[in-house]
Design a protein around this motif. Structure first.
Motif, mmCIF file in Angstrom:
data_model
loop_
_atom_site.group_PDB
_atom_site.id
_atom_site.type_symbol
_atom_site.label_atom_id
_atom_site.label_comp_id
_atom_site.label_asym_id
_atom_site.label_seq_id
_atom_site.Cartn_x
_atom_site.Cartn_y
_atom_site.Cartn_z
ATOM 1 N N MET A 1 44.690 -21.433 -4.299
ATOM 2 C CA MET A 1 44.082 -22.140 -3.160
ATOM 3 C C MET A 1 44.725 -21.664 -1.864
ATOM 4 N N ASN A 2 43.885 -21.231 -0.919
ATOM 5 C CA ASN A 2 44.362 -20.814 0.398
ATOM 6 C C ASN A 2 43.926 -21.814 1.455
ATOM 7 N N LEU A 3 44.815 -22.082 2.380
ATOM 8 C CA LEU A 3 44.500 -22.925 3.519
ATOM 9 C C LEU A 3 44.211 -22.008 4.701
ATOM 10 N N LEU A 4 43.013 -22.101 5.240
ATOM 11 C CA LEU A 4 42.572 -21.217 6.315
ATOM 12 C C LEU A 4 42.489 -21.986 7.623
ATOM 13 N N LEU A 5 43.005 -21.377 8.688
ATOM 14 C CA LEU A 5 42.923 -21.969 10.021
ATOM 15 C C LEU A 5 41.776 -21.310 10.773
ATOM 16 N N VAL A 6 40.839 -22.118 11.273
ATOM 17 C CA VAL A 6 39.719 -21.592 12.045
ATOM 18 C C VAL A 6 39.691 -22.308 13.393
ATOM 19 N N ALA A 7 39.153 -21.625 14.390
ATOM 20 C CA ALA A 7 39.181 -22.210 15.734
ATOM 21 C C ALA A 7 38.022 -21.719 16.577
ATOM 22 N N ASP A 8 37.651 -22.552 17.541
ATOM 23 C CA ASP A 8 36.668 -22.224 18.577
ATOM 24 C C ASP A 8 37.326 -22.612 19.894
ATOM 25 N N ILE A 9 37.752 -21.607 20.668
ATOM 26 C CA ILE A 9 38.590 -21.869 21.838
ATOM 27 C C ILE A 9 37.879 -21.410 23.109
ATOM 28 N N PHE A 16 40.058 -26.869 16.457
ATOM 29 C CA PHE A 16 40.692 -26.259 15.295
ATOM 30 C C PHE A 16 40.264 -26.981 14.025
ATOM 31 N N GLY A 17 40.199 -26.232 12.932
ATOM 32 C CA GLY A 17 39.858 -26.826 11.652
ATOM 33 C C GLY A 17 40.616 -26.152 10.524
ATOM 34 N N LEU A 18 40.748 -26.877 9.417
ATOM 35 C CA LEU A 18 41.372 -26.345 8.207
ATOM 36 C C LEU A 18 40.326 -26.284 7.103
ATOM 37 N N SER A 59 51.349 -28.240 14.033
ATOM 38 C CA SER A 59 52.220 -29.411 14.039
ATOM 39 C C SER A 59 51.396 -30.693 13.959
ATOM 40 N N GLU A 60 50.277 -30.732 14.692
ATOM 41 C CA GLU A 60 49.380 -31.891 14.636
ATOM 42 C C GLU A 60 48.824 -32.082 13.220
ATOM 43 N N PHE A 61 48.495 -30.986 12.565
ATOM 44 C CA PHE A 61 47.979 -31.056 11.199
ATOM 45 C C PHE A 61 49.083 -31.394 10.186
ATOM 46 N N GLY A 62 50.342 -31.176 10.596
ATOM 47 C CA GLY A 62 51.463 -31.407 9.694
ATOM 48 C C GLY A 62 51.604 -30.334 8.638
ATOM 49 N N ILE A 63 51.334 -29.063 9.034
ATOM 50 C CA ILE A 63 51.387 -27.952 8.087
ATOM 51 C C ILE A 63 52.192 -26.797 8.672
ATOM 52 N N GLU A 64 52.616 -25.888 7.804
ATOM 53 C CA GLU A 64 53.153 -24.613 8.258
ATOM 54 C C GLU A 64 51.990 -23.754 8.763
ATOM 55 N N ILE A 65 52.293 -22.757 9.571
ATOM 56 C CA ILE A 65 51.227 -21.886 10.068
ATOM 57 C C ILE A 65 50.602 -21.150 8.886
ATOM 58 N N PRO A 66 49.280 -21.277 8.671
ATOM 59 C CA PRO A 66 48.636 -20.628 7.524
ATOM 60 C C PRO A 66 48.726 -19.103 7.594
ATOM 61 N N ALA A 321 35.015 -19.608 9.818
ATOM 62 C CA ALA A 321 35.412 -19.664 8.406
ATOM 63 C C ALA A 321 34.636 -18.642 7.587
ATOM 64 N N ALA A 322 33.320 -18.562 7.819
ATOM 65 C CA ALA A 322 32.494 -17.607 7.077
ATOM 66 C C ALA A 322 32.922 -16.175 7.374
ATOM 67 N N TRP A 323 33.215 -15.905 8.646
ATOM 68 C CA TRP A 323 33.668 -14.555 9.020
ATOM 69 C C TRP A 323 34.976 -14.218 8.324
ATOM 70 N N LEU A 324 35.910 -15.131 8.359
ATOM 71 C CA LEU A 324 37.227 -14.893 7.758
ATOM 72 C C LEU A 324 37.104 -14.630 6.260
ATOM 73 N N ILE A 325 36.352 -15.463 5.575
ATOM 74 C CA ILE A 325 36.235 -15.339 4.116
ATOM 75 C C ILE A 325 35.467 -14.083 3.713
ATOM 76 N N ASN A 326 34.392 -13.786 4.430
ATOM 77 C CA ASN A 326 33.534 -12.662 4.040
ATOM 78 C C ASN A 326 34.024 -11.309 4.538
ATOM 79 N N ASN A 327 35.025 -11.313 5.422
ATOM 80 C CA ASN A 327 35.526 -10.051 5.960
ATOM 81 C C ASN A 327 37.026 -9.856 5.723
ATOM 82 N N THR A 328 37.577 -10.565 4.738
ATOM 83 C CA THR A 328 38.984 -10.399 4.369
ATOM 84 C C THR A 328 39.048 -10.081 2.881
ATOM 85 N N GLU A 329 39.415 -8.837 2.548
ATOM 86 C CA GLU A 329 39.371 -8.402 1.151
ATOM 87 C C GLU A 329 40.201 -9.279 0.242
#
Length: 332
Positions: A1-9, A16-18, A59-66, A321-329
């Motif tokens: 299981m991978n935790l992915l960080l996605v954002a629209d800035i 931000f979303g996980l 830090s807000e999410f309470g996680i390490e940087i993914p 999220a779709a870009w990250l998943i579909n374009n990361t081998e």
């Protein structure tokens, strides 16, 4: 299981979303859920740079940087360098990745992210403005939208995936098609030497339309904001604001038809951005659809192309999220 960080800035906010992603489960199921179950919004003005904001987000999410992330930003990306149009933030993508200790970091344009989301949105995240019943699943889709500016991109089917073609279509010249719009353009040409689509179809464009209409009526324009013009226009509290929002809808239909023709978008037109969902109830009162189809000998061509509207204001997170998943081998 991978935790992915996605954002629209953008220039004001960073959303931000996980996303929890399991590659083995993905291979076993044909449908992937790209929705970020946990989401937060941060004010960009509270942070000096992108790295600091991402650290604060985690830090807000309470996680390490993914290890994996995709940022959609409002600004250009060239040769591995990204800059924010409305923020004094510039950074190297590889440098930011290394600074944050990530394994993979993608940075894409925010409108490219919105465009990439379209094939992965659920039915209740879009509404149909016009259905021709003839759109082709194997043809390009044009995605456009008025917001702070006017963004546009094309999606082209490519080997069971989608290729994004970013454009600067919002800076194409505004083409009036009636006397009122000719007067609007003449008014603006006294202030600037080029009038673009974005000058009309944007938050600032609503104010521009209001000011131009007031001038041409010989009425003093009030210091309205974009929200004032849209709110008063929708509620019919000010006749010039009402005319401004209806003119906005007319021009949006005209431009949508132009872009569909220019890009051969037989797969459909999709409108995003934050303004159109607020005006959707006014579209039937405007000439939106008439102007969309009014393309002379190409009227039949455009009439075969459906129009949908994105109503999920977090759609760019889906695209990231779709870009990250579909374009990361390593995630496949």
């Amino acid at each position: 299981m991978n935790l992915l960080l996605v954002a629209d800035i953008g220039g004001t906010n960073g959303r931000f979303g996980l996303v929890e992603f399991d590659a083995d489960k993905n291979r076993a199921n044909s449908k992937v859920n790209y929705t970020a179950e946990r989401q937060i919004t941060l004010k960009c003005a509270n942070y000096p740079d992108m790295a600091t904001m991402i650290k604060a987000c985690c830090s807000e999410f309470g996680i390490e940087i993914p290890a994996y992330a995709c940022l959609a930003i409002a600004g250009p990306i060239e040769n591995g360098q990204a800059s924010m149009t409305n923020l004094n933030w510039k950074f190297s993508i590889d440098g930011l990745r290394d600074q944050l200790g990530m394994k993979t970091l993608h940075v894409i344009n925010d409108f490219a992210s919105l465009a990439y989301a379209v094939p992965f949105l659920e039915d209740d995240e879009l509404i149909t403005l016009y259905d021709s019943h003839k759109s082709s699943a194997d043809a390009p889709i044009v995605v456009m939208g008025p917001g702070t500016g006017f963004g546009m991109a094309a999606l082209v089917p490519s080997q069971n995936n989608w290729r994004i073609i970013p454009t600067e279509g919002g800076h194409a010249s505004f083409a009036p098609t009636n006397e009122k719009e000719l007067d609007i353009k003449a008014f603006l040409l006294k202030e600037q030497n080029h009038v673009s689509v974005e000058n009309i179809l944007s938050g600032g464009g609503l104010v521009t339309l209001y000011r131009a209409l007031a001038h041409n009526e010989g009425v003093e324009a009030l210091p309205y904001t974009p929200a004032d013009v849209s709110t008063k226009g929708i509620a019919n509290q000010d006749p010039l604001c009402r005319e401004a929002v209806l003119t906005f809808c007319d021009v949006l239909g005209e431009v949508a038809g132009d872009k569909a023709l220019s890009l051969g978008a037989k797969g459909g037109v999709v409108i995003g951005g934050g303004i159109t969902p607020k005006l959707v109830d006014l579209l039937p009162e405007s000439h939106f659809l008439e102007r969309y189809k009014n393309k002379g000998p190409m009227t039949g061509y455009v009439s075969d192309i459906s129009i949908r509207l994105i109503v999920n204001d977090k759609a760019a997170l889906v695209g990231s999220a779709a870009w990250l998943i579909n374009n990361t081998e390593s995630l496949k």
